[in-house]
Design an enzyme around this catalytic site. Structure first.
Site, PDB file in Angstrom:
ATOM      1  N   ASP A   4       4.070   5.754  -4.438  1.00  0.00           N
ATOM      2  CA  ASP A   4       3.975   6.362  -3.099  1.00  0.00           C
ATOM      3  C   ASP A   4       4.512   7.682  -3.102  1.00  0.00           C
ATOM      4  O   ASP A   4       4.357   8.132  -1.882  1.00  0.00           O
ATOM      5  CB  ASP A   4       4.604   5.438  -2.178  1.00  0.00           C
ATOM      6  CG  ASP A   4       4.045   4.058  -2.043  1.00  0.00           C
ATOM      7  OD1 ASP A   4       4.632   3.047  -1.277  1.00  0.00           O
ATOM      8  OD2 ASP A   4       2.989   3.954  -2.365  1.00  0.00           O
TER       9      ASP A   4
ATOM     10  N   LYS B 258       9.158   1.943   6.695  1.00  0.00           N
ATOM     11  CA  LYS B 258       7.802   1.186   6.995  1.00  0.00           C
ATOM     12  C   LYS B 258       7.622   0.003   6.023  1.00  0.00           C
ATOM     13  O   LYS B 258       7.458  -1.237   6.595  1.00  0.00           O
ATOM     14  CB  LYS B 258       6.493   2.082   6.819  1.00  0.00           C
ATOM     15  CG  LYS B 258       5.261   1.443   6.853  1.00  0.00           C
ATOM     16  CD  LYS B 258       3.962   2.354   6.693  1.00  0.00           C
ATOM     17  CE  LYS B 258       3.637   2.594   5.135  1.00  0.00           C
ATOM     18  NZ  LYS B 258       3.001   1.219   4.731  1.00  0.00           N
ATOM     19  N   ASN B 259       7.736   0.043   4.836  1.00  0.00           N
ATOM     20  CA  ASN B 259       7.439  -0.959   3.796  1.00  0.00           C
ATOM     21  C   ASN B 259       8.768  -2.128   3.817  1.00  0.00           C
ATOM     22  O   ASN B 259       8.405  -3.014   3.252  1.00  0.00           O
ATOM     23  CB  ASN B 259       7.173  -0.535   2.584  1.00  0.00           C
ATOM     24  CG  ASN B 259       6.093   0.308   2.505  1.00  0.00           C
ATOM     25  OD1 ASN B 259       5.038   0.058   3.578  1.00  0.00           O
ATOM     26  ND2 ASN B 259       5.616   0.790   1.487  1.00  0.00           N
TER      27      ASN B 259
ATOM     28  N   CYS C 210      -8.854  -1.575   0.140  1.00  0.00           N
ATOM     29  CA  CYS C 210      -8.240  -0.055   0.863  1.00  0.00           C
ATOM     30  C   CYS C 210      -8.831   1.096  -0.033  1.00  0.00           C
ATOM     31  O   CYS C 210      -9.188   0.975  -1.149  1.00  0.00           O
ATOM     32  CB  CYS C 210      -6.868  -0.219   1.378  1.00  0.00           C
ATOM     33  SG  CYS C 210      -5.963   0.515   0.092  1.00  0.00           S
TER      34      CYS C 210
ATOM     35  N   ARG D  10       0.264   6.449  10.439  1.00  0.00           N
ATOM     36  CA  ARG D  10       0.729   5.328   9.790  1.00  0.00           C
ATOM     37  C   ARG D  10       1.905   5.172   9.101  1.00  0.00           C
ATOM     38  O   ARG D  10       2.499   4.018   9.197  1.00  0.00           O
ATOM     39  CB  ARG D  10      -0.520   4.804   8.627  1.00  0.00           C
ATOM     40  CG  ARG D  10      -1.680   4.644   9.331  1.00  0.00           C
ATOM     41  CD  ARG D  10      -2.368   3.829   8.144  1.00  0.00           C
ATOM     42  NE  ARG D  10      -1.775   2.700   7.483  1.00  0.00           N
ATOM     43  CZ  ARG D  10      -1.857   2.516   6.244  1.00  0.00           C
ATOM     44  NH1 ARG D  10      -2.702   3.016   5.630  1.00  0.00           N
ATOM     45  NH2 ARG D  10      -1.262   1.524   5.734  1.00  0.00           N
TER      46      ARG D  10
ATOM     47  N   ARG E  30      -6.955  -4.261  -4.091  1.00  0.00           N
ATOM     48  CA  ARG E  30      -5.483  -4.643  -3.655  1.00  0.00           C
ATOM     49  C   ARG E  30      -5.809  -6.480  -3.396  1.00  0.00           C
ATOM     50  O   ARG E  30      -5.798  -6.905  -2.362  1.00  0.00           O
ATOM     51  CB  ARG E  30      -5.390  -4.070  -2.132  1.00  0.00           C
ATOM     52  CG  ARG E  30      -5.323  -2.745  -1.886  1.00  0.00           C
ATOM     53  CD  ARG E  30      -4.001  -1.915  -2.596  1.00  0.00           C
ATOM     54  NE  ARG E  30      -2.954  -2.390  -2.170  1.00  0.00           N
ATOM     55  CZ  ARG E  30      -2.361  -1.644  -1.298  1.00  0.00           C
ATOM     56  NH1 ARG E  30      -3.093  -0.690  -0.685  1.00  0.00           N
ATOM     57  NH2 ARG E  30      -1.174  -2.168  -0.926  1.00  0.00           N
TER      58      ARG E  30
HETATM   59  C1  EPZ Z   1       3.295  -2.379  -1.631  1.00  0.00           C
HETATM   60  O1  EPZ Z   1       2.158  -2.747  -1.768  1.00  0.00           O
HETATM   61  C2  EPZ Z   1       3.609  -1.122  -0.702  1.00  0.00           C
HETATM   62  N1  EPZ Z   1       3.165  -1.713   0.650  1.00  0.00           N
HETATM   63  C3  EPZ Z   1       2.673  -0.105  -1.080  1.00  0.00           C
HETATM   64  O2  EPZ Z   1       2.776   0.939  -0.470  1.00  0.00           O
HETATM   65  C4  EPZ Z   1       3.233   0.434  -2.626  1.00  0.00           C
HETATM   66  O3  EPZ Z   1       2.232   1.370  -2.936  1.00  0.00           O
HETATM   67  C5  EPZ Z   1       3.012  -0.910  -3.692  1.00  0.00           C
HETATM   68  O4  EPZ Z   1       3.777  -1.968  -2.918  1.00  0.00           O
HETATM   69  C6  EPZ Z   1       3.608  -0.656  -4.891  1.00  0.00           C
HETATM   70  O5  EPZ Z   1       4.829  -0.003  -4.807  1.00  0.00           O
HETATM   71  C7  EPZ Z   1       3.903  -2.371   1.241  1.00  0.00           C
HETATM   72  O6  EPZ Z   1       4.970  -2.829   0.870  1.00  0.00           O
HETATM   73  C8  EPZ Z   1       3.306  -2.834   2.842  1.00  0.00           C
HETATM   74  P1  EPZ Z   1       1.735  -4.663  -5.021  1.00  0.00           P
HETATM   75  P2  EPZ Z   1       1.436  -4.382  -2.442  1.00  0.00           P
HETATM   76  O7  EPZ Z   1       1.166  -6.113  -4.573  1.00  0.00           O
HETATM   77  O8  EPZ Z   1       2.646  -5.006  -2.253  1.00  0.00           O
HETATM   78  C9  EPZ Z   1      -1.613  -5.751  -8.108  1.00  0.00           C
HETATM   79  C10 EPZ Z   1       2.139   2.884   0.910  1.00  0.00           C
HETATM   80  O9  EPZ Z   1       1.570   3.726   1.059  1.00  0.00           O
HETATM   81  N2  EPZ Z   1      -1.869  -7.028  -7.440  1.00  0.00           N
HETATM   82  O10 EPZ Z   1       2.990  -4.327  -5.588  1.00  0.00           O
HETATM   83  O11 EPZ Z   1       0.021  -4.553  -1.660  1.00  0.00           O
HETATM   84  C11 EPZ Z   1      -2.096  -4.651  -7.227  1.00  0.00           C
HETATM   85  O12 EPZ Z   1      -3.550  -4.634  -7.283  1.00  0.00           O
HETATM   86  C12 EPZ Z   1       1.497   1.481   0.572  1.00  0.00           C
HETATM   87  O13 EPZ Z   1       3.149   2.789   1.932  1.00  0.00           O
HETATM   88  C13 EPZ Z   1      -2.631  -8.061  -7.990  1.00  0.00           C
HETATM   89  O14 EPZ Z   1      -3.420  -8.019  -8.794  1.00  0.00           O
HETATM   90  O15 EPZ Z   1       1.378  -3.705  -3.971  1.00  0.00           O
HETATM   91  C14 EPZ Z   1      -1.510  -3.446  -7.792  1.00  0.00           C
HETATM   92  O16 EPZ Z   1      -2.187  -2.939  -9.070  1.00  0.00           O
HETATM   93  C15 EPZ Z   1       0.444   1.702  -0.406  1.00  0.00           C
HETATM   94  N3  EPZ Z   1      -2.682  -9.280  -7.248  1.00  0.00           N
HETATM   95  C16 EPZ Z   1      -0.265  -4.152  -8.391  1.00  0.00           C
HETATM   96  O17 EPZ Z   1      -0.297  -5.462  -8.401  1.00  0.00           O
HETATM   97  C17 EPZ Z   1      -1.744  -9.595  -6.069  1.00  0.00           C
HETATM   98  O18 EPZ Z   1      -2.099 -10.809  -5.757  1.00  0.00           O
HETATM   99  C18 EPZ Z   1       1.146  -3.838  -7.515  1.00  0.00           C
HETATM  100  O19 EPZ Z   1       0.705  -3.874  -6.219  1.00  0.00           O
HETATM  101  C19 EPZ Z   1      -0.924  -8.685  -5.708  1.00  0.00           C
HETATM  102  C20 EPZ Z   1      -0.900  -7.300  -6.354  1.00  0.00           C
END
Ligand code: EPZ
Length: 441
Positions: A311, A22-23, A121, A403, A126
């Site tokens: 995840d 998915k990701n 979410c 999802r 996020r």
């Molecule tokens: C991706 O989300 C995945 N989703 C998530 O999978 C996964 O849990 C996550 O990466 C971590 O591996 C997709 O790829 C569509 P991040 P993402 O940006 O990119 C902070 C699932 O269950 N952050 O790596 O949104 C954030 O708050 C989903 O399939 C900022 O502060 O996660 C978090 O603490 C859930 N500012 C950390 O970074 C930003 O601009 C990592 O988040 C971006 C992120």
């Protein structure tokens, strides 16, 4: 809303074909905006998130045609021939926070984008501030208005050096997609190295992008004036892989996972081995075997790849609930990713939360109970817990499962699980969503 009824307590044995990730599928679909030629994606999972993002892309003017029915042979063509609309509205983005991945490609293609902020979410706030900082580094003017991001690059994007202050998966993907069409060279530091990021970079390369350092935290991109279409197969879903491996673990069964590979879950497989599971690579994937006696407790800290995937945190907690001893699970990525805990407690689990650490005292058996799915990975954690209990469990709000898990009931029942979907009231039926989506193509 649909429910899923499970009566567990029996070892699962058989074979499960793992779907496309998915990701990986989501950013790959957004990459179609970077070219006016067709992008064909194979091994595309039939998931609600894929269809929802597909409707966002259709809204922007991307023509989509879908074909293939069985797991593993779905493919779709995404053709952003043009004209492309620059605006992704709130009512679409709020359903699919990964829609923020259209931002980078739209600015790269059109020099302008207006995309609703995705909002938080269940698992956390996020934010996307780093996505925006990265685009600013490439010469984009960013303003926020009524909950929308307005991004303008009047003279096109310019290559630059940008270091991600926090490792962000979609942040890396968004800026990478913007940089491939920027003028000059871009150097990105502290990039995420999740396999899904690598899959996107590899696909972009087949479209004519010039990217070095793929798979490492430092990406060097030499901008090109345009990209061409390609045909690309989505990599296997490592979270689905880990989830079904754990189904073998929690039921003491033996499942061959095919169309995937063990190397996608390096830390999770190591942890599961320490808990008593065993793995054996095969031509088509690998066999996951549960322990002949009780699972052993473990200490887990989630981390960016190749660390223990956040995840998979909810899922391994289900195993810890029935393991011998006391397990410690620390969630370091998201601030609210323990919502499965109260639901597991309803099944008799003994879990205490201290800050961002869950302390789980393993019990011999979990009880069946009606439980509530709260987010995608929490819901599958409840399914795993139910598979270990010989009593009946009803998991409510299973649209969360739809999802991220293609044909979950079919895959598990093919291994002997007693699991069925109970359709109730206005069903949020994925096949209806799929039909609507395909008709829209
Ligand atoms: C991706 O989300 C995945 N989703 C998530 O999978 C996964 O849990 C996550 O990466 C971590 O591996 C997709 O790829 C569509 P991040 P993402 O940006 O990119 C902070 C699932 O269950 N952050 O790596 O949104 C954030 O708050 C989903 O399939 C900022 O502060 O996660 C978090 O603490 C859930 N500012 C950390 O970074 C930003 O601009 C990592 O988040 C971006 C992120």
């Amino acid at each position: 809303m649909d429910k899923i009824k499970i009566i567990g307590g029996r070892p699962l044995t058989g074979q499960i074909r793992i779907s496309g990730a998915k990701n990986a599928a989501l950013p790959l679909m957004c990459a179609s905006l970077l070219t006016n030629e067709p992008l064909i994606l194979k091994n595309l999972p039939q998931l609600a998130d894929v269809f929802t993002l597909g409707s966002v892309l259709s809204h922007l003017g991307v023509k989509t045609t879908y074909k293939g029915e069985a797991v593993g042979d779905h493919q779709a063509t995404f053709h952003a021939q043009g004209p492309i609309l620059p605006e992704a509205p709130y009512d679409l983005v709020r359903k699919m926070r990964a829609s923020v991945l259209v931002l980078g490609p739209l600015v790269a293609r059109l020099g302008y984008a207006k995309v609703s902020l995705p909002g938080g979410c269940a698992i956390g706030s996020r934010p996307v501030d780093i996505h925006l900082k990265g685009l600013e580094a490439l010469g984009t003017d960013i303003t926020l208005e009524d909950g929308y991001v307005i991004a303008q690059a009047k003279n096109g994007l310019k290559g630059a050096e940008f270091s991600f202050p926090t490792i962000t998966v979609t942040g890396t993907e968004n800026i990478l997609m913007a940089a491939v069409l920027a003028q000059g060279t871009t150097r990105l530091l502290n990039c995420a190295v999740e396999p899904e990021v690598t899959d996107l970079a590899r696909c972009l390369q087949t479209m004519g992008a010039k990217i070095e350092g793929i798979g490492t935290p430092i990406l060097t991109i030499t901008g090109v004036s345009s990209l061409h279409g390609t045909s690309y197969s989505v990599l296997p879903d490592r979270i689905e892989t880990g989830t079904y491996a754990m189904a073998a673990g929690i039921t003491g069964g033996e499942i061959e996972l095919i169309s995937t590979n063990l190397d996608l879950i390096p830390t999770a497989s190591q942890t599961l081995e320490m808990m008593g599971m065993s793995f054996k690579k095969t031509d088509q994937g690998f066999i996951a075997k549960g322990p002949s006696r009780r699972l052993q407790a473990a200490e887990i800290v989630t981390d960016p790849y190749p660390g223990f995937a956040t995840d998979l945190q909810a899922q391994i907690m289900a195993l810890a609930c029935v393991a011998e001893g006391v397990s410690f699970i620390t969630e370091t990525i998201f601030e609210n990713r323990f919502m499965h805990v109260p639901e597991l407690a309803r099944m008799g689990a003994d879990i205490t939360i201290k800050g961002n650490t869950a302390i789980i005292k393993g019990t011999q058996h979990l009880k069946g109970a009606p439980v509530m799915a709260t987010d995608l990975r929490a819901s599958v954690s409840l399914v795993l817990a139910a598979l270990s209990s010989s009593e009946e469990t009803m998991v409510n709000r299973v649209y969360h499962l739809d999802r991220g898990y293609e044909e979950l009931e079919n895959k598990l029942s093919a291994c002997g699980a007693i699991i069925e979907r109970v359709r109730e009231g206005s069903t949020h039926d994925i096949s209806e969503t799929a039909q609507t989506f395909k008709a829209a193509g």
